[in-house]
Design an enzyme around this catalytic site. Structure first.
Site, short mmCIF file in Angstrom:
data_model
loop_
_atom_site.label_atom_id
_atom_site.label_comp_id
_atom_site.label_asym_id
_atom_site.label_seq_id
_atom_site.Cartn_x
_atom_site.Cartn_y
_atom_site.Cartn_z
N GLU A 92 -6.55 -7.17 -2.06
CA GLU A 92 -6.98 -7.14 -0.65
C GLU A 92 -8.37 -6.56 -0.60
O GLU A 92 -8.66 -5.58 -1.30
CB GLU A 92 -6.08 -6.23 0.21
CG GLU A 92 -4.82 -6.82 0.75
CD GLU A 92 -4.22 -5.88 1.80
OE1 GLU A 92 -4.98 -5.35 2.63
OE2 GLU A 92 -3.00 -5.69 1.78
N GLU B 136 0.80 -1.22 0.00
CA GLU B 136 0.00 0.00 0.00
C GLU B 136 0.83 1.28 0.00
O GLU B 136 0.69 2.16 0.86
CB GLU B 136 -1.01 -0.02 1.16
CG GLU B 136 -1.95 -1.21 1.09
CD GLU B 136 -3.08 -1.19 2.07
OE1 GLU B 136 -4.11 -1.83 1.81
OE2 GLU B 136 -2.93 -0.53 3.13
#
Length: 317
Positions: free
Chosen positions: A248, A140
């Site tokens: 995710e 991320e």
């Protein structure tokens, strides 16, 4: 970080039994001080110097995961650094080398040299493993308020470096999918405020497939909005001629009711090649693995809807 090989094998057995083909794992564990007894750590950054730990409490723990995956035909996405402070993250580098923002991490030559040294250590260690599916730049990555050129240049340069070490394996970013104009409804995740331009970054030659994540509860959007997020990213990947991995997604409760629609949308969306829920849960010799609210435990009722029934949807496609 699992320290018991039998626990690693148990989890891998259950993953293989479930029909999952790909597992995304953390290839990082960064610290800034002397480790406590039994602590697993891969790098120690302290006072402008870094040590890579190849010992029994270091990269040999990653060896155990890779070896177990090899034996069961499971493919791994191996990630090199965390945007967040869990397991040290980018902040661990900043504490040792200076800087206070993520911008400093992406643009500091000394930090990037240390990061690349670690990439080389991991890639060279596992380059010949049949378990490696792809190398992932970061978990991320964000650069809040940055011009998108900062992350674009970092992604382009780092992915090219990885390809110079290993031209045969795929490389992906590990980003959340922020910054997408086509199909945008004007909400925060579609905007470019986190320094990401999904379409531009996906177009980089040395990035092989797109990644995107989904956490409406943290992003200030509705759960139903997640279907739009999946559809727009699938369309962007199809337009780029590269597959997307819905890498995710999670919700803190009502997993079957909230997340199964996302899974169904993903299966039916051109451009999305697969999806990975966050996160796998199991019962080890020490008890249940960590539950952050999103965890789907092996053998649970949620496992039935999120894994077994989803496998049927995938097979039907």
């Amino acid at each position: 970080m699992l320290t018991n090989d039998a626990d690693v094998d148990l989890v891998m057995d259950h993953i293989a039994e479930s029909g999952h083909k790909i597992l995304r794992i953390w290839g990082f564990s960064d610290i800034n001080t002397d480790p406590w007894s039994g602590q697993v750590w891969f790098q120690r950054h302290e006072n402008g110097a870094t040590v890579i730990n190849t010992g029994a409490d270091g990269l040999q723990r990653l060896d155990a995961v890779v070896n177990s995956a090899e034996q069961r035909g499971i493919k791994l996405i191996i990630n090199f650094v965390n945007n967040w402070d869990d397991y040290g993250g980018m902040t661990a580098y900043l504490k040792a080398y200076g800087g206070s923002t993520k911008t400093d991490w992406y643009t500091n030559d000394e930090i990037q040299a240390v990061y690349r040294t670690y990439i080389e250590a991991v890639v060279s260690r596992f380059i010949d493993s049949p378990a490696v599916f792809a190398w992932e730049l970061a978990n991320e990555p964000r650069c809040n308020g940055c011009d998108t050129s900062i992350l674009y240049n970092w992604i382009a340069d780092t992915s090219a470096y990885i390809k110079s070490l290993d031209p045969l394996h795929m490389v992906c970013i590990g980003d959340e999918g922020f910054g997408l104009e086509e199909g945008s409804d004007g909400s925060y995740p579609f905007a470019f405020g986190e320094g990401l331009d999904f379409a531009a970054n996906l177009a980089i030659d040395t990035i092989d497939f797109g990644t995107f994540h989904l956490y409406p509860g943290s992003w200030g959007v509705s759960y139903d909005w997640g279907n739009l997020w999946a559809e727009t990213h699938g369309a962007a990947c199809a337009a780029a001629g590269k597959p997307c991995l819905f890498e995710e997604y999670g919700a803190p409760s009502d997993h079957c009711a909230i997340e199964v629609p996302w899974q169904t949308t993903a299966v039916g969306t051109t451009g999305i090649a697969g999806d990975l829920f966050w996160q796998w849960g199991d019962t080890l010799s020490t008890g249940q693995t960590h539950n952050d609210g999103n965890t789907i435990y092996y053998g649970s009722d949620e496992y039935t809807c999120m894994v077994e029934e989803h496998m049927e949807r995938i097979a039907a496609r």
